[in-house]
Design a protein around this motif. Structure first.
Motif, short mmCIF file in Angstrom:
data_model
loop_
_atom_site.label_atom_id
_atom_site.label_comp_id
_atom_site.label_asym_id
_atom_site.label_seq_id
_atom_site.Cartn_x
_atom_site.Cartn_y
_atom_site.Cartn_z
N THR A 162 7.99 8.09 -8.99
CA THR A 162 8.11 6.87 -9.79
C THR A 162 7.29 5.74 -9.18
O THR A 162 6.59 5.00 -9.88
CB THR A 162 9.59 6.46 -9.92
OG1 THR A 162 10.31 7.52 -10.54
CG2 THR A 162 9.74 5.19 -10.74
N LEU A 163 7.36 5.59 -7.86
CA LEU A 163 6.56 4.57 -7.18
C LEU A 163 5.07 4.79 -7.46
O LEU A 163 4.34 3.85 -7.81
CB LEU A 163 6.81 4.60 -5.68
CG LEU A 163 8.22 4.22 -5.20
CD1 LEU A 163 8.29 4.35 -3.68
CD2 LEU A 163 8.59 2.81 -5.64
N LEU A 164 4.61 6.02 -7.31
CA LEU A 164 3.20 6.32 -7.52
C LEU A 164 2.81 6.16 -8.99
O LEU A 164 1.72 5.68 -9.30
CB LEU A 164 2.89 7.73 -7.02
CG LEU A 164 3.04 7.93 -5.51
CD1 LEU A 164 2.98 9.41 -5.15
CD2 LEU A 164 1.97 7.15 -4.76
N ARG A 165 3.71 6.53 -9.88
CA ARG A 165 3.43 6.38 -11.31
C ARG A 165 3.32 4.91 -11.69
O ARG A 165 2.41 4.51 -12.42
CB ARG A 165 4.53 7.05 -12.13
CG ARG A 165 4.31 6.97 -13.65
CD ARG A 165 5.15 5.87 -14.28
NE ARG A 165 4.88 5.77 -15.70
CZ ARG A 165 4.05 4.91 -16.26
NH1 ARG A 165 3.38 4.07 -15.50
NH2 ARG A 165 3.84 4.87 -17.55
N GLU A 166 4.26 4.11 -11.23
CA GLU A 166 4.25 2.70 -11.61
C GLU A 166 3.09 1.95 -10.93
O GLU A 166 2.52 1.03 -11.52
CB GLU A 166 5.58 2.04 -11.28
CG GLU A 166 6.79 2.66 -11.99
CD GLU A 166 6.75 2.57 -13.52
OE1 GLU A 166 5.71 2.22 -14.09
OE2 GLU A 166 7.79 2.89 -14.14
N HIS A 167 2.73 2.35 -9.72
CA HIS A 167 1.59 1.74 -9.05
C HIS A 167 0.32 2.00 -9.87
O HIS A 167 -0.47 1.08 -10.11
CB HIS A 167 1.45 2.31 -7.64
CG HIS A 167 0.41 1.64 -6.80
ND1 HIS A 167 -0.91 2.07 -6.75
CD2 HIS A 167 0.47 0.56 -5.97
CE1 HIS A 167 -1.59 1.30 -5.94
NE2 HIS A 167 -0.79 0.37 -5.45
#
Length: 291
Positions: A162-167
């Motif tokens: 999720t962190l990598l997706r939202e970044h």
């Protein structure tokens, strides 16, 4: 891109992020999220989606969420925010979302995969990559970066994904604005690549009407980006690739931080888990399409 252990191959970051994004998205189409959110009194399909994705912001109103989500119709978000927080506090929504992730991944991947050494390895690699992300200009990433990392490896992997997706998503919005694509045009040009949602799901999840989608296609045709059949022209294809390249540039840091060997291994593991999830029926059969 260069790293301490060698240069990353072209598009390596993009290829790594794609299966992780697939894993991230599984929960939003799962019966588990509907059940967990329904127990909080949030039953409307759109309210479930909007609340679950925006809860990391806290008790926020529609304006910031429309800005961060970019391609949702503002009136849809304003229909549910901030009223949904009277049904359930953001922290309760986040807890329900994590319970839904747990159930979703166990159902789609199986208990053996959830408890496997490969799951723990993937979580470790993805979290290490996320250490390279930056908060500046990244509202959805920054909000999620303030959340605690779950202890269970499969939940930690979903959190890191999720962190990598939202970044990447926050950076992609910057690229879309720079390219002059409004929310509807961004959705339609993506769908024309074959990788975006069909009109049915754009209407259901983003609340744009058929008339608004058709008007968006006319704007893209006027710019020479779509042909009469609704397919990308040569110029449209070039613009979509330019968007992805700009997004790659803005999203390079986490994968440079992880390094070439780590990116290759995380991509391999991510593909294994994402393929299993898709094969198990994580998404509606008619989700993707052009028109």
């Amino acid at each position: 891109m260069t790293t301490l252990n060698g240069a990353l191959p072209e598009h390596a970051a993009r290829r790594c992020q794609q299966p992780l994004n697939t894993l991230h998205a599984t929960v939003y189409f799962s019966p588990e999220i509907a059940r967990e959110m329904g127990a909080l009194g949030i039953e409307d399909f759109s309210a479930v989606n909007i609340a679950a994705r925006s809860a990391a912001f806290g008790r926020v109103g529609p304006g910031p969420v429309t800005a961060a989500f970019y391609n949702y119709k503002h009136e849809l978000i304003a229909r549910h925010l901030p009223d949904v927080w009277d049904l359930a506090a953001p922290q309760d929504v986040l807890a329900a979302r994590l319970r839904a992730v747990d159930g979703t991944l166990r159902r789609l991947l199986g208990e053996d995969a959830v408890a496997s050494p490969e799951m723990a390895e993937a979580a470790e690699l993805a979290l290490r990559a996320a250490e390279g992300c930056g908060r500046g200009g990244r509202p959805l990433y920054a909000a999620h970066a303030d959340l605690p990392v779950p202890e269970a490896p499969h939940l930690a992997l979903w959190h890191a994904a999720t962190l990598l997706r939202e970044h990447r998503g926050d950076g992609h919005v910057l690229a879309l604005v720079r390219a002059g694509l409004d929310p509807v045009e961004a959705l339609l040009s993506h769908s024309a690549t074959g990788g975006g949602m069909s009109d049915k799901w754009l209407v259901r999840t983003r609340s744009w009407t058929v008339e608004e989608l058709n008007a968006g296609r006319e704007r893209l045709r006027a710019r020479g980006l779509l042909d009469e059949a609704g397919q990308l022209t040569e110029a449209g294809t070039a613009l979509r690739e330019e968007l992805e390249q700009e997004t790659d540039r803005l999203d390079a840091a986490p994968y440079e931080h992880l390094g070439a060997a780590g990116v290759a291994r995380l991509t391999e593991l991510g593909k294994t888990f994402a393929t299993a999830a898709v094969t198990a029926g994580a998404f509606p059969a008619d989700l993707l399409g052009n028109g």
